[in-house]
Write an enzyme that holds these catalytic residues in place. Structure first.
Site, mmCIF file in Angstrom:
data_model
loop_
_atom_site.group_PDB
_atom_site.id
_atom_site.type_symbol
_atom_site.label_atom_id
_atom_site.label_comp_id
_atom_site.label_asym_id
_atom_site.label_seq_id
_atom_site.Cartn_x
_atom_site.Cartn_y
_atom_site.Cartn_z
ATOM 1 N N LYS A 272 0.830 -1.205 0.000
ATOM 2 C CA LYS A 272 0.000 0.000 0.000
ATOM 3 C C LYS A 272 0.868 1.260 0.000
ATOM 4 C CE LYS A 272 -3.958 -2.092 2.387
ATOM 5 N NZ LYS A 272 -4.941 -1.891 1.304
ATOM 6 N N ARG B 283 9.411 -4.282 10.677
ATOM 7 C CA ARG B 283 9.942 -5.345 11.529
ATOM 8 C C ARG B 283 8.810 -6.107 12.215
ATOM 9 N NH1 ARG B 283 7.342 -4.379 15.437
ATOM 10 N NH2 ARG B 283 7.643 -2.774 17.018
ATOM 11 N N LYS C 184 7.621 -8.887 26.533
ATOM 12 C CA LYS C 184 6.545 -7.913 26.682
ATOM 13 C C LYS C 184 5.364 -8.523 27.427
ATOM 14 C CE LYS C 184 4.709 -3.929 24.471
ATOM 15 N NZ LYS C 184 4.968 -2.939 23.412
ATOM 16 N N ARG D 101 7.875 1.913 10.132
ATOM 17 C CA ARG D 101 8.294 3.290 10.388
ATOM 18 C C ARG D 101 8.520 3.977 9.038
ATOM 19 N NH1 ARG D 101 12.400 2.487 13.426
ATOM 20 N NH2 ARG D 101 14.119 2.916 12.008
ATOM 21 N N GLU E 238 1.443 -1.529 13.926
ATOM 22 C CA GLU E 238 1.772 -0.185 14.401
ATOM 23 C C GLU E 238 2.510 0.562 13.294
ATOM 24 O OE1 GLU E 238 3.622 1.682 18.403
ATOM 25 O OE2 GLU E 238 5.074 0.656 17.131
ATOM 26 N N ALA F 186 15.043 10.277 17.800
ATOM 27 C CA ALA F 186 14.511 9.048 18.399
ATOM 28 C C ALA F 186 15.560 7.937 18.411
ATOM 29 C CB ALA F 186 13.263 8.582 17.645
#
Length: 239
Positions: free
Chosen positions: A36, A59, A69, A93, A155, A167
């Protein structure tokens, strides 16, 4: 009584198969998103003669990282629970040159009818306390498997080059100091985040001047949020 090895293997095999399928769904979801984004890049470059996307990184968390987690969140090790509670197993990202590009890409991406917005956090408009800035989306993507359609959370982080540079440095320091960055370094990091934000604003102004346009699109973020809340997704009351 201790089970023999063949019995243990019989019990492990179904779990291993289920886990492999679970991870495969996230890999396929990333492929869908990559496709996309690639199509979006080509379209924008054709229409605007400008490609706002500078870099795309994807990733999938390793099983070990997922387990860490799970333990940190204190949730049971159940694939159904993990699917509901952990939304960043698959991550994308996207890095851009300009802040307005972030909102343009996110708006175009969310216009696609097969994408559902699960969560939306604008850390550009509302930076984190440490200075972190980025646009975060949790989106749900349909993935066609042999036994039906799976809806998988991905995400998506969209940020400028300056935000990404900051970052990356913050992440390295976070790991170096075992999550406890010394106060004076944390203070300098916040100042650096402010400098990066000022740089982004200056670059945006220069871009607008180069385009000889008087229409300053500083309301792009507000328009995006309004569009999401009205048409695609109801923002949480705490936003």
């Amino acid at each position: 009584m201790t089970q023999d090895i063949p019995t243990q293997l019989k019990e492990i095999k179904p779990l291993k198969t289920e886990l492999s399928k679970f991870m495969m769904c996230y890999k396929f979801a990333l492929k869908e998103i990559e496709t996309k984004i690639n199509q979006l890049e080509q379209e924008l470059e054709y229409v605007n003669e400008y490609n706002p996307v500078k870099q795309v990184v994807t990733r999938v968390k390793s099983p070990q990282s997922i387990l860490r987690k799970v333990n940190s969140k204190g949730i049971p090790f159940s694939l159904d629970v993990i699917r509901e509670e952990i939304h960043d197993i698959a991550g994308v990202r996207i890095t851009c040159l300009f802040t307005d590009d972030i909102y343009e890409i996110s708006r175009k991406l969310l216009m696609q009818k097969d994408i559902k917005v699960v969560d939306y956090k604008n850390y550009i408009k509302y930076p984190k306390q440490n200075g972190y800035r980025s646009l975060h989306l949790i989106i749900q993507v349909p993935v066609l498997m042999s036994d039906g359609i799976e809806y998988v959370n991905v995400e998506v982080q969209i940020r400028t080059v300056a935000m990404d540079y900051w970052a990356s440095l913050e992440h390295k320091l976070y790991n170096k100091y075992n999550k406890e960055i010394p106060f004076h370094i944390a203070l300098e990091l916040r100042e650096a985040a402010h400098s990066a934000a000022v740089l982004d604003e200056k670059m945006e102004r220069l871009r607008l001047e180069m385009e000889e346009s008087d229409e300053i699109s500083g309301t792009e973020a507000d328009l995006l949020e309004l569009w999401i809340s009205n048409d695609k997704f109801q923002l949480p009351s705490s936003f």
